[in-house]
Scaffold this motif. Structure first.
Motif, short mmCIF file in Angstrom:
data_model
loop_
_atom_site.label_atom_id
_atom_site.label_comp_id
_atom_site.label_asym_id
_atom_site.label_seq_id
_atom_site.Cartn_x
_atom_site.Cartn_y
_atom_site.Cartn_z
N ASP A 65 0.80 -1.24 0.00
CA ASP A 65 0.00 0.00 0.00
C ASP A 65 0.83 1.30 0.00
OD1 ASP A 65 -2.49 -1.25 -0.14
OD2 ASP A 65 -2.65 -1.44 2.05
N HIS A 66 1.92 1.33 0.81
CA HIS A 66 2.76 2.54 0.80
C HIS A 66 3.41 2.71 -0.58
CE1 HIS A 66 2.54 1.33 5.03
NE2 HIS A 66 2.73 2.62 5.33
N THR A 67 3.85 1.58 -1.12
CA THR A 67 4.56 1.61 -2.41
C THR A 67 3.66 2.17 -3.51
OG1 THR A 67 5.66 -0.39 -1.68
CG2 THR A 67 5.87 0.16 -4.01
N VAL A 68 2.41 1.71 -3.54
CA VAL A 68 1.54 2.17 -4.64
C VAL A 68 1.19 3.65 -4.43
CG1 VAL A 68 -0.76 1.49 -3.76
CG2 VAL A 68 -0.29 1.48 -6.21
N HIS A 69 1.08 4.08 -3.18
CA HIS A 69 0.82 5.50 -2.93
C HIS A 69 1.97 6.35 -3.50
CE1 HIS A 69 -0.86 9.01 -0.96
NE2 HIS A 69 0.37 9.32 -0.57
N LEU A 70 3.21 5.90 -3.24
CA LEU A 70 4.37 6.66 -3.73
C LEU A 70 4.45 6.61 -5.26
CD1 LEU A 70 6.91 5.60 -0.95
CD2 LEU A 70 5.70 7.80 -1.16
N LEU A 71 4.00 5.52 -5.85
CA LEU A 71 4.00 5.44 -7.32
C LEU A 71 2.99 6.42 -7.92
CD1 LEU A 71 4.29 1.60 -8.04
CD2 LEU A 71 6.00 3.37 -8.52
N PHE A 72 1.79 6.52 -7.30
CA PHE A 72 0.80 7.50 -7.79
C PHE A 72 1.40 8.91 -7.72
CE2 PHE A 72 -2.82 4.43 -7.05
CZ PHE A 72 -3.52 4.65 -8.22
N SER A 73 2.11 9.19 -6.62
CA SER A 73 2.72 10.52 -6.49
C SER A 73 3.82 10.72 -7.54
CB SER A 73 3.29 10.69 -5.07
OG SER A 73 3.92 11.94 -4.97
N ALA A 74 4.67 9.71 -7.70
CA ALA A 74 5.75 9.80 -8.70
C ALA A 74 5.17 10.01 -10.10
CB ALA A 74 6.59 8.52 -8.66
N ASN A 75 4.02 9.42 -10.35
CA ASN A 75 3.34 9.55 -11.65
C ASN A 75 2.91 11.01 -11.89
OD1 ASN A 75 0.19 8.77 -12.99
ND2 ASN A 75 2.06 8.20 -14.07
N ARG A 76 2.65 11.75 -10.80
CA ARG A 76 2.36 13.19 -10.96
C ARG A 76 3.67 13.96 -11.15
NH1 ARG A 76 -1.96 11.48 -7.82
NH2 ARG A 76 -0.88 11.44 -5.82
N TRP A 77 4.67 13.66 -10.29
CA TRP A 77 5.92 14.41 -10.39
C TRP A 77 6.56 14.26 -11.76
CZ3 TRP A 77 7.42 18.26 -7.54
CH2 TRP A 77 6.98 18.36 -6.22
N GLU A 78 6.43 13.09 -12.37
CA GLU A 78 7.08 12.92 -13.68
C GLU A 78 6.45 13.81 -14.75
OE1 GLU A 78 7.02 8.87 -15.18
OE2 GLU A 78 4.89 8.64 -14.75
N GLN A 79 5.22 14.30 -14.51
CA GLN A 79 4.55 15.18 -15.47
C GLN A 79 4.80 16.67 -15.18
OE1 GLN A 79 2.94 13.96 -18.17
NE2 GLN A 79 3.52 11.93 -17.42
N VAL A 80 5.46 16.97 -14.04
CA VAL A 80 5.58 18.38 -13.63
C VAL A 80 6.33 19.25 -14.66
CG1 VAL A 80 6.60 19.93 -11.89
CG2 VAL A 80 5.15 18.02 -11.17
N PRO A 81 7.47 18.79 -15.21
CA PRO A 81 8.15 19.66 -16.20
C PRO A 81 7.22 20.02 -17.36
CG PRO A 81 9.59 17.87 -15.51
CD PRO A 81 8.25 17.56 -14.92
N LEU A 82 6.46 19.03 -17.85
CA LEU A 82 5.53 19.27 -18.96
C LEU A 82 4.40 20.22 -18.53
CD1 LEU A 82 4.71 18.43 -21.86
CD2 LEU A 82 3.36 16.59 -20.82
N MET A 83 3.89 20.00 -17.32
CA MET A 83 2.79 20.86 -16.83
C MET A 83 3.25 22.32 -16.77
SD MET A 83 1.34 18.46 -13.76
CE MET A 83 -0.03 19.48 -13.28
N LYS A 84 4.46 22.52 -16.20
CA LYS A 84 4.96 23.90 -16.06
C LYS A 84 5.18 24.54 -17.42
CE LYS A 84 7.10 23.86 -11.52
NZ LYS A 84 8.37 23.73 -10.78
N GLU A 85 5.73 23.75 -18.33
CA GLU A 85 5.99 24.26 -19.69
C GLU A 85 4.68 24.74 -20.33
OE1 GLU A 85 8.41 21.46 -22.00
OE2 GLU A 85 7.32 22.18 -23.77
N LYS A 86 3.65 23.90 -20.22
CA LYS A 86 2.35 24.26 -20.83
C LYS A 86 1.76 25.50 -20.16
CE LYS A 86 1.57 20.17 -23.17
NZ LYS A 86 1.51 20.15 -24.60
N LEU A 87 1.77 25.51 -18.83
CA LEU A 87 1.18 26.66 -18.11
C LEU A 87 1.90 27.95 -18.51
CD1 LEU A 87 0.70 25.06 -14.56
CD2 LEU A 87 -1.12 25.68 -16.17
#
Ligand code: Z5A
Length: 212
Positions: A65-87
């Motif tokens: 359960d902890h592992t999958v929580h951290l994976l969901f979070s990592a899945n957001r962080w990996e999109q952050v450069p793209l999100m910032k670029e678009k914004l």
């Protein structure tokens, strides 16, 4: 930044609240108004991390359960450069689920505190507006049976709803509760009005940091 930035708009809610339907309608309405806008969704199942999450949600694999929580979070962080670029290019992002789902779903499991669940997402781009699509259990039931993915049971969804209610007490986040048991067009009209307001406000402000 060479132009006024776009806004980060998030739609949250329990199963079958209508998030995907409303994200699509909002994007269409913004584009018709010549407002650059793109949709994103979490989990983003196409990345390597997203594929691990997808396999877990489809019950093809088990993760601690902890592992999958951290994976969901990592899945957001990996999109952050793209999100910032678009914004920063002036594109408004309409996002189907974000860190709030992460916290509400994991904290519905035994042994998890809200604080522990929030920690990995601290510092993510802060949404300019989070709309919680609030649907009654009877209306959700009318929209069809639960699917076969993990978490799709009424007992678990009630615990998730409580997690969202705790998160909505935080006034550092711009929450709007949208009555989502109404027809699709009425819900859309509310969402569009709140979004236009948020876009205007966000234009002149830097991107914030969530829960910081
Ligand atoms: N999860 C997690 O644990 N941790 C995290 O960090 C994140 C997610 C980000 C996958 O999410 C799972 O991952 C999810 C949370 C967990 N688990 N659950 N449960 P997902 O976003 O991929 O889940 P989904 O199954 O695609 O979405 P959804 O929640 O089930 O549906 P929705 O997007 O809210 O609703 P919809 O698809 O737009 O509409 C559902 C149906 O209702 C459809 O037939 C529509 O035509 C109908 N509908 C919509 N609006 C209306 C109105 N107003 N009236 C009548 N009918 C309507």
């Amino acid at each position: 930044m060479t132009c006024r930035r776009g806004a980060l708009i998030v739609l949250e809610g329990v199963d079958k609240a209508g998030k995907t339907t409303q994200c699509n309608k909002l994007i269409q309405a913004l584009l018709e108004n010549e407002q650059p806008a793109e949709m994103m969704r979490f989990p983003e199942r196409t990345t390597m991390i997203g594929q691990l999450i997808n396999s877990y949600l489809e019950k093809k694999s088990n993760l601690e359960d902890h592992t999958v929580h951290l994976l969901f979070s990592a899945n957001r962080w990996e999109q952050v450069p793209l999100m910032k670029e678009k914004l920063e290019q002036g594109i408004t992002l309409v996002v189907d689920r974000y860190a709030f789902s992460g916290v509400a779903f994991t904290s519905a499991k035994p042994g998890f505190t809200l604080d522990w669940c929030k920690n990995p997402d601290v510092g993510l781009p802060k949404p300019d507006l989070v709309m919680f699509l609030n649907v009654s259990p009877s209306e959700a039931a009318r929209r069809g049976h639960f699917g076969t993915e993990r978490y799709e049971t009424s007992v678990f969804q009630r615990a998730v709803q409580q997690g969202f209610e705790e998160l909505m007490k935080d006034s550092s986040v711009n929450w709007q509760v949208i009555g989502a048991s109404r027809n699709i067009e009425d819900v859309h009209a509310d969402i569009k009005n709140h979004t236009i307001e948020a876009i205007t406000t966000a234009m002149t402000q830097p991107i914030g940091h969530l829960w910081k």
